[in-house]
Design a protein around this motif. Structure first.
Motif, mmCIF file in Angstrom:
data_model
loop_
_atom_site.group_PDB
_atom_site.id
_atom_site.type_symbol
_atom_site.label_atom_id
_atom_site.label_comp_id
_atom_site.label_asym_id
_atom_site.label_seq_id
_atom_site.Cartn_x
_atom_site.Cartn_y
_atom_site.Cartn_z
ATOM 1 N N HIS A 309 0.819 -1.212 0.000
ATOM 2 C CA HIS A 309 0.000 0.000 0.000
ATOM 3 C C HIS A 309 0.855 1.266 0.000
ATOM 4 O O HIS A 309 0.456 2.293 -0.547
ATOM 5 C CB HIS A 309 -0.930 0.017 1.223
ATOM 6 C CG HIS A 309 -1.852 -1.171 1.273
ATOM 7 N ND1 HIS A 309 -2.371 -1.767 0.153
ATOM 8 C CD2 HIS A 309 -2.352 -1.876 2.342
ATOM 9 C CE1 HIS A 309 -3.147 -2.778 0.505
ATOM 10 N NE2 HIS A 309 -3.146 -2.873 1.821
ATOM 11 N N GLU A 343 -4.120 -5.317 -3.820
ATOM 12 C CA GLU A 343 -5.186 -4.560 -4.470
ATOM 13 C C GLU A 343 -6.555 -4.971 -3.938
ATOM 14 O O GLU A 343 -7.431 -4.127 -3.720
ATOM 15 C CB GLU A 343 -5.126 -4.747 -5.984
ATOM 16 C CG GLU A 343 -6.148 -3.898 -6.709
ATOM 17 C CD GLU A 343 -5.926 -3.839 -8.213
ATOM 18 O OE1 GLU A 343 -6.802 -3.249 -8.883
ATOM 19 O OE2 GLU A 343 -4.914 -4.365 -8.711
ATOM 20 N N ARG A 347 -9.319 -2.615 -2.114
ATOM 21 C CA ARG A 347 -10.696 -2.519 -2.607
ATOM 22 C C ARG A 347 -11.717 -3.032 -1.587
ATOM 23 O O ARG A 347 -12.903 -2.713 -1.689
ATOM 24 C CB ARG A 347 -10.844 -3.318 -3.905
ATOM 25 C CG ARG A 347 -10.118 -2.723 -5.098
ATOM 26 C CD ARG A 347 -10.278 -3.608 -6.323
ATOM 27 N NE ARG A 347 -9.552 -3.108 -7.476
ATOM 28 C CZ ARG A 347 -10.022 -2.192 -8.335
ATOM 29 N NH1 ARG A 347 -11.235 -1.689 -8.147
ATOM 30 N NH2 ARG A 347 -9.305 -1.793 -9.362
ATOM 31 N N TYR A 357 -5.753 1.684 -8.036
ATOM 32 C CA TYR A 357 -4.660 1.217 -7.177
ATOM 33 C C TYR A 357 -3.343 1.376 -7.946
ATOM 34 O O TYR A 357 -2.806 0.404 -8.498
ATOM 35 C CB TYR A 357 -4.893 -0.247 -6.773
ATOM 36 C CG TYR A 357 -4.006 -0.711 -5.628
ATOM 37 C CD1 TYR A 357 -4.173 -0.202 -4.341
ATOM 38 C CD2 TYR A 357 -2.996 -1.655 -5.842
ATOM 39 C CE1 TYR A 357 -3.365 -0.619 -3.295
ATOM 40 C CE2 TYR A 357 -2.180 -2.078 -4.794
ATOM 41 C CZ TYR A 357 -2.370 -1.554 -3.527
ATOM 42 O OH TYR A 357 -1.571 -1.965 -2.486
ATOM 43 N N ALA A 360 -0.070 -0.913 -7.894
ATOM 44 C CA ALA A 360 0.111 -2.163 -8.642
ATOM 45 C C ALA A 360 1.091 -1.983 -9.790
ATOM 46 O O ALA A 360 2.091 -2.717 -9.905
ATOM 47 C CB ALA A 360 -1.237 -2.665 -9.150
#
Length: 409
Positions: A309, A343, A347, A357, A360
């Protein structure tokens, strides 16, 4: 000898779903008669035969009696005198206890068609409570048919609760449990599987580490859904929506186990939950003898998902350590699955299911940059052994610094 199509094939035809596997039951026959017709026997526990041409399974009609603990604690009796109704009554759910002959004439002594129409998963008889594996099976069917509006009948859920409290679930082998868990996770709504297990008390027995997440708050700014258990279910749901493989779905289920260890006085913050959760993830992996690829990804996602993240903020040296931990040079697919799990985690937050995102693509680019470092020029410079390893590391770090600078401009 009379032959009937039974179970899932009948159920799915009536639901208008594609029929994949067909089970057959043979009434009024002996083992000797089956062998004389060219059927090949399989298994020693009860008389099941393979058709000489199609290879499909044909089982002699049989009754069963509880004789011990667990899934295998049954004595079977097969003979020409066993009726179709007697064979069907030993099955788990009414919707699985229907049969039809070659003219599609339905035999439905326990009202499975009625329960199909009512969208109910209901047990056939009180003998349901004799087999602990049925708790997992019913939860799996609930996950499979949730989109059609199916729910577990209250009286069946009560029997599942009694089974969960009886100690019988502990008699299940890791292999049988994992087979049901893995199949359930690959259904369209795997979060329903967990919800049903929790509703009947089985989650607390089988995976207390997951059960402990419910009721544990998280910071609303990052997690509008607040409850950690609810978040875990949402992450799992996102993994199914995005057609993720089993490895990713398993990692999604276990990624936040460390939050269940946070003392209440520290809520809603969960400092170092990633590292705290590792022993729990390993314990669950060991309990069900989970396949190695699922084990490894779950542990890595548990430890590094917050790195994922924060990818855009990571220093090049930290980014390099992350890539090394995943061995992206020899196992690129595992890193791709890690990115997918991160991801899904992002979400799986209320109102953020469709958020972008960017981490990624950034992580993929970083992996490409690190992999692009050529070893041959370093060998030509005379590096070897540990010195070669250090030289490769320096070049990769240089490549990641350049990549980060280019990405930030």
């Amino acid at each position: 000898m009379r032959i009937y199509k039974v179970g899932g094939a009948v159920r799915d035809r009536l639901l208008g779903k594609p029929v994949t596997d067909i089970d057959w039951v043979v009434v009024g026959a002996t083992t000797e008669e089956m062998l004389a017709k060219g059927f090949r026997p399989v298994g020693a526990d009860f008389p099941v035969f393979l058709h000489p041409k199609s290879g499909e399974e044909y089982a002699l009609a049989r009754t069963e009696r509880k004789s011990g603990r667990g899934y295998g604690g049954f004595t079977f009796h097969a003979s020409p005198e066993v009726t179709l109704e007697e064979d069907l009554i030993r099955r788990d759910l009414t919707i699985n206890a229907m049969a039809e002959d070659d003219q599609q004439n339905l035999t439905d002594p326990y009202h499975g068609q009625r329960d199909l129409e009512a969208r109910l998963l209901r047990h056939v008889s009180p003998a349901f409570a004799e087999d602990p594996l049925r708790v997992l099976r019913v939860a799996r069917f609930a996950a499979r048919y949730a989109a059609l509006g199916f729910t577990v009948a209250p009286e069946t859920l009560e029997l599942m609760r009694q089974l969960s409290e009886s100690g019988e679930l502990e008699a299940l082998t890791p292999e049988r449990s994992w087979k049901e868990i893995s199949r359930a996770l690959m259904e369209d709504q795997p979060q329903v599987f967990v919800e049903v297990l929790r509703a009947c008390g089985a989650l607390k027995v089988l995976m207390p580490e997951v059960d402990a997440l419910f009721g544990v708050p998280q910071p609303p700014a990052h997690h509008p859904e607040i409850d950690t258990g609810a978040h875990t279910l949402s992450v799992l749901q996102q993994a199914a929506i995005h057609k993720q493989p089993l490895t990713v779905r398993w990692a999604c289920l276990l990624h936040d186990l460390g939050k269940g260890l946070t003392p209440e006085e520290e809520w809603p913050r969960h400092i170092a939950h990633e590292l705290k959760g590792l022993r729990l993830i390993k314990a669950v992996n060991e309990r069900f003898k989970v396949p190695r690829d699922c084990q490894e990804l779950a542990v890595l996602v548990g430890e590094y998902h917050t790195h994922g993240h924060r990818a855009l903020e990571l220093k090049p040296s930290t980014l390099l350590e992350l890539l090394q931990s995943f061995d992206v040079y020899r196992r690129p697919q595992r890193f791709e699955e890690f990115i997918a799990a991160c991801e899904m985690d992002a979400r799986g937050r209320k109102g953020r299911e469709d958020s972008s995102y960017p981490q990624a693509d950034y992580l993929r680019g970083a992996a490409t940059a690190a992999r692009s470092v050529a070893v041959q020029p370093l060998l030509e410079k005379g590096f070897k052994g540990p010195e070669l390893g250090e030289a490769i590391k320096r070049e990769r770090l240089k490549a990641l610094k350049a990549y980060k600078e280019a990405a930030s401009t």
